[in-house]
Design an enzyme around this catalytic site. Sequence first.
Site, PDB file in Angstrom:
ATOM      1  N   LYS A  61       0.823  -1.218   0.000  1.00 22.14           N
ATOM      2  CA  LYS A  61       0.000   0.000   0.000  1.00 22.14           C
ATOM      3  C   LYS A  61       0.858   1.269   0.000  1.00 22.14           C
ATOM      4  O   LYS A  61       0.623   2.187  -0.773  1.00 22.14           O
ATOM      5  CB  LYS A  61      -0.932  -0.016   1.221  1.00 22.14           C
ATOM      6  CG  LYS A  61      -2.020  -1.084   1.105  1.00 22.14           C
ATOM      7  CD  LYS A  61      -2.877  -1.144   2.330  1.00 22.14           C
ATOM      8  CE  LYS A  61      -2.221  -1.835   3.502  1.00 22.14           C
ATOM      9  NZ  LYS A  61      -1.894  -3.253   3.342  1.00 22.14           N
ATOM     10  N   ARG A  75      10.589  -0.005   9.149  1.00 20.58           N
ATOM     11  CA  ARG A  75      10.926  -0.448  10.505  1.00 20.58           C
ATOM     12  C   ARG A  75      12.443  -0.381  10.652  1.00 20.58           C
ATOM     13  O   ARG A  75      13.179  -0.738   9.724  1.00 20.58           O
ATOM     14  CB  ARG A  75      10.453  -1.888  10.753  1.00 20.58           C
ATOM     15  CG  ARG A  75       8.975  -2.027  11.046  1.00 20.58           C
ATOM     16  CD  ARG A  75       8.567  -1.432  12.396  1.00 20.58           C
ATOM     17  NE  ARG A  75       7.148  -1.577  12.674  1.00 20.58           N
ATOM     18  CZ  ARG A  75       6.201  -0.703  12.357  1.00 20.58           C
ATOM     19  NH1 ARG A  75       6.512   0.420  11.734  1.00 20.58           N
ATOM     20  NH2 ARG A  75       4.937  -0.929  12.664  1.00 20.58           N
ATOM     21  N   ASP A  93      12.882   7.481   9.520  1.00 21.20           N
ATOM     22  CA  ASP A  93      11.770   7.767  10.439  1.00 21.20           C
ATOM     23  C   ASP A  93      11.698   6.683  11.509  1.00 21.20           C
ATOM     24  O   ASP A  93      10.888   6.781  12.427  1.00 21.20           O
ATOM     25  CB  ASP A  93      10.440   7.817   9.664  1.00 21.20           C
ATOM     26  CG  ASP A  93       9.279   8.251  10.545  1.00 21.20           C
ATOM     27  OD1 ASP A  93       9.408   9.316  11.187  1.00 21.20           O
ATOM     28  OD2 ASP A  93       8.276   7.527  10.614  1.00 21.20           O
ATOM     29  N   GLU A 131      14.815   2.251  18.616  1.00 23.02           N
ATOM     30  CA  GLU A 131      14.021   3.459  18.863  1.00 23.02           C
ATOM     31  C   GLU A 131      13.171   3.387  20.128  1.00 23.02           C
ATOM     32  O   GLU A 131      12.765   4.424  20.669  1.00 23.02           O
ATOM     33  CB  GLU A 131      13.118   3.770  17.663  1.00 23.02           C
ATOM     34  CG  GLU A 131      11.958   2.795  17.476  1.00 23.02           C
ATOM     35  CD  GLU A 131      11.082   3.152  16.282  1.00 23.02           C
ATOM     36  OE1 GLU A 131      11.616   3.447  15.207  1.00 23.02           O
ATOM     37  OE2 GLU A 131       9.842   3.135  16.440  1.00 23.02           O
ATOM     38  N   HIS A 186       9.632   8.448  14.193  1.00 23.87           N
ATOM     39  CA  HIS A 186       8.472   7.602  13.867  1.00 23.87           C
ATOM     40  C   HIS A 186       7.198   8.446  13.771  1.00 23.87           C
ATOM     41  O   HIS A 186       6.193   8.144  14.412  1.00 23.87           O
ATOM     42  CB  HIS A 186       8.319   6.481  14.913  1.00 23.87           C
ATOM     43  CG  HIS A 186       7.691   5.242  14.331  1.00 23.87           C
ATOM     44  ND1 HIS A 186       8.163   3.977  14.571  1.00 23.87           N
ATOM     45  CD2 HIS A 186       6.628   5.084  13.500  1.00 23.87           C
ATOM     46  CE1 HIS A 186       7.411   3.104  13.933  1.00 23.87           C
ATOM     47  NE2 HIS A 186       6.475   3.748  13.279  1.00 23.87           N
ATOM     48  N   GLN A 187       7.272   9.483  12.947  1.00 21.93           N
ATOM     49  CA  GLN A 187       6.123  10.376  12.818  1.00 21.93           C
ATOM     50  C   GLN A 187       5.439  10.262  11.463  1.00 21.93           C
ATOM     51  O   GLN A 187       4.502  11.013  11.178  1.00 21.93           O
ATOM     52  CB  GLN A 187       6.548  11.838  13.051  1.00 21.93           C
ATOM     53  CG  GLN A 187       7.351  12.461  11.900  1.00 21.93           C
ATOM     54  CD  GLN A 187       7.554  13.952  12.061  1.00 21.93           C
ATOM     55  OE1 GLN A 187       8.429  14.385  12.770  1.00 21.93           O
ATOM     56  NE2 GLN A 187       6.739  14.752  11.385  1.00 21.93           N
ATOM     57  N   ALA A 188       5.931   9.311  10.628  1.00 20.05           N
ATOM     58  CA  ALA A 188       5.386   9.254   9.265  1.00 20.05           C
ATOM     59  C   ALA A 188       3.874   9.039   9.259  1.00 20.05           C
ATOM     60  O   ALA A 188       3.159   9.549   8.407  1.00 20.05           O
ATOM     61  CB  ALA A 188       6.081   8.162   8.454  1.00 20.05           C
ATOM     62  N   PHE A 189       3.380   8.298  10.249  1.00 21.65           N
ATOM     63  CA  PHE A 189       1.945   7.977  10.292  1.00 21.65           C
ATOM     64  C   PHE A 189       1.111   9.151  10.823  1.00 21.65           C
ATOM     65  O   PHE A 189      -0.115   9.108  10.773  1.00 21.65           O
ATOM     66  CB  PHE A 189       1.704   6.773  11.228  1.00 21.65           C
ATOM     67  CG  PHE A 189       1.835   7.138  12.690  1.00 21.65           C
ATOM     68  CD1 PHE A 189       3.068   7.296  13.268  1.00 21.65           C
ATOM     69  CD2 PHE A 189       0.705   7.379  13.464  1.00 21.65           C
ATOM     70  CE1 PHE A 189       3.189   7.674  14.605  1.00 21.65           C
ATOM     71  CE2 PHE A 189       0.814   7.746  14.804  1.00 21.65           C
ATOM     72  CZ  PHE A 189       2.073   7.897  15.368  1.00 21.65           C
TER      73      PHE A 189
HETATM   74  P1  NAD Z   1       1.824  -3.798   2.883  1.00 22.75           P
HETATM   75  O1  NAD Z   1       1.635  -5.107   3.556  1.00 22.75           O
HETATM   76  O2  NAD Z   1       0.704  -3.211   2.086  1.00 22.75           O
HETATM   77  O3  NAD Z   1       3.092  -3.886   1.910  1.00 22.75           O
HETATM   78  C1  NAD Z   1       4.287  -4.508   2.246  1.00 22.75           C
HETATM   79  C2  NAD Z   1       4.881  -5.059   0.969  1.00 22.75           C
HETATM   80  O4  NAD Z   1       6.190  -5.563   1.274  1.00 22.75           O
HETATM   81  C3  NAD Z   1       4.075  -6.216   0.363  1.00 22.75           C
HETATM   82  O5  NAD Z   1       3.789  -5.956  -0.990  1.00 22.75           O
HETATM   83  C4  NAD Z   1       5.005  -7.412   0.514  1.00 22.75           C
HETATM   84  O6  NAD Z   1       4.875  -8.355  -0.551  1.00 22.75           O
HETATM   85  C5  NAD Z   1       6.351  -6.726   0.485  1.00 22.75           C
HETATM   86  N1  NAD Z   1       7.450  -7.537   0.990  1.00 22.75           N
HETATM   87  C6  NAD Z   1       7.420  -8.548   1.895  1.00 22.75           C
HETATM   88  N2  NAD Z   1       8.669  -9.051   2.061  1.00 22.75           N
HETATM   89  C7  NAD Z   1       9.486  -8.346   1.232  1.00 22.75           C
HETATM   90  C8  NAD Z   1      10.865  -8.402   0.943  1.00 22.75           C
HETATM   91  N3  NAD Z   1      11.664  -9.301   1.538  1.00 22.75           N
HETATM   92  N4  NAD Z   1      11.375  -7.517   0.067  1.00 22.75           N
HETATM   93  C9  NAD Z   1      10.568  -6.620  -0.555  1.00 22.75           C
HETATM   94  N5  NAD Z   1       9.251  -6.531  -0.331  1.00 22.75           N
HETATM   95  C10 NAD Z   1       8.718  -7.379   0.556  1.00 22.75           C
HETATM   96  O7  NAD Z   1       2.314  -2.802   4.011  1.00 22.75           O
HETATM   97  P2  NAD Z   1       2.279  -1.209   3.975  1.00 22.75           P
HETATM   98  O8  NAD Z   1       1.003  -0.739   4.559  1.00 22.75           O
HETATM   99  O9  NAD Z   1       2.701  -0.729   2.635  1.00 22.75           O
HETATM  100  O10 NAD Z   1       3.414  -0.893   5.070  1.00 22.75           O
HETATM  101  C11 NAD Z   1       4.780  -1.177   4.812  1.00 22.75           C
HETATM  102  C12 NAD Z   1       5.555  -1.045   6.103  1.00 22.75           C
HETATM  103  O11 NAD Z   1       5.549   0.319   6.528  1.00 22.75           O
HETATM  104  C13 NAD Z   1       4.926  -1.802   7.286  1.00 22.75           C
HETATM  105  O12 NAD Z   1       5.442  -3.115   7.352  1.00 22.75           O
HETATM  106  C14 NAD Z   1       5.316  -1.000   8.479  1.00 22.75           C
HETATM  107  O13 NAD Z   1       6.429  -1.615   9.097  1.00 22.75           O
HETATM  108  C15 NAD Z   1       5.748   0.349   7.920  1.00 22.75           C
HETATM  109  N6  NAD Z   1       4.949   1.454   8.474  1.00 22.75           N
HETATM  110  C16 NAD Z   1       5.607   2.516   9.024  1.00 22.75           C
HETATM  111  C17 NAD Z   1       4.886   3.590   9.539  1.00 22.75           C
HETATM  112  C18 NAD Z   1       5.556   4.808  10.124  1.00 22.75           C
HETATM  113  O14 NAD Z   1       4.897   5.626  10.776  1.00 22.75           O
HETATM  114  N7  NAD Z   1       6.844   5.011   9.916  1.00 22.75           N
HETATM  115  C19 NAD Z   1       3.488   3.549   9.518  1.00 22.75           C
HETATM  116  C20 NAD Z   1       2.854   2.454   8.926  1.00 22.75           C
HETATM  117  C21 NAD Z   1       3.578   1.407   8.413  1.00 22.75           C
END
Ligand code: NAD
Length: 334
Positions: A153, A233, A257, A262, A294-297
């Site tokens: 996503k 992460r 981020d 952290e 960690h403020q991206a969200f």
């Molecule tokens: P998502 O599940 O929609 O997408 C994750 C994608 O990563 C999937 O398409 C999956 O197939 C792929 N993937 C899995 N293993 C992989 C690998 N080894 N190499 C490459 N791609 C791989 O998740 P999302 O909603 O897009 O979120 C992604 C990440 O963002 C989350 O896992 C979360 O840790 C992080 N996140 C961070 C914040 C923030 O505030 N910084 C907020 C929300 C999410």
Amino acid sequence: MRVAVFSTKPYDRRFLEEANQGRHALAFFEPHLAPETAPLAAGFAAVCAFVNDLLDGEVLRLLARGGTRLIALRCAGFNNVDLAAAAELGLRVARVPAYSPHAVAEHAVGLILALNRKIHRAYARVREGNFALEGLLGFDLDGKTAGVVGTGKIGAIVARILAGFGCRLLAFDPFPNPEVVARGARYVPLEELYAASDIITLHCPLTPGTHHLIDAGAVARMKPGVMLINTSRGGLVDTRAVIEGLKSGKIGFLGLDVYEEEADLFFEDLSGQVIQDDVFARLLTFPNVIITSHQAFFTEEALRNIASTTLANIADFEGGRPLAHEVRAQRGKR
Ligand code: NAD
């Protein structure tokens, strides 16, 4: 249902109370969830936890003993939960799979723009009455190659935004996303993405398989002067390897981020304290590094969605309905 909310900040309370409208009995606790604080949840059927709360076997056992039956994560990632232990204890776990992928994607692009055009340095300079441009030279994003690792996503939206800037897009994901291909991205092996990208941005989950995905070997294969962005992460990046890359100039820009250690730092005001984490402190010394905590969200839309989905998960559990956003241990995994 009685819900113990851990790691509560004023904004959590505001958005959860607004969405709750008095339906559930929410009790707000400021500390992180940890073995020392888990007893606070005794008698609460549901525990609401966030990214840096610890939900290992020990904490889950304490929660189960206190009568907790549901862990309602108010985040998407669940790398901090021992799902196998939860299953053994009969604890159900639900999360908020998507609350605003735009929030995170836009923040990642914000880091790219700020690092490239050195907005963090320009801001400080101008406030000091220094209007010189030396040291602020950037580059056009148009025509540059951006490598997106993980095109779910968030990664898909980053790809869409960067396509709008005129970037050439490379992508890596075990499950290619047709929407990203439609934006002109080419799925390539990771090696090729590392070797050809001017900007690399990480959007895959943290799993045992992706821990330290960016290690010394990966850095060595990147283009000299590469920009690396991690809003996913902290554990995806071996911070020590990246510091070596910054010192040698191999990494030209770093935007984080998230940070692997952290939990002891982020979300707190530590401005009056001495930072004990020497690795993190070293990162802060580079002029070409921007770290946000960690403020991206952290947008209005995201907080509203997080609150409503978390409470819907709790209501579904209470009503005995299927948990649409349940996370379960993969079979055979401990
Ligand atoms: P998502 O599940 O929609 O997408 C994750 C994608 O990563 C999937 O398409 C999956 O197939 C792929 N993937 C899995 N293993 C992989 C690998 N080894 N190499 C490459 N791609 C791989 O998740 P999302 O909603 O897009 O979120 C992604 C990440 O963002 C989350 O896992 C979360 O840790 C992080 N996140 C961070 C914040 C923030 O505030 N910084 C907020 C929300 C999410």
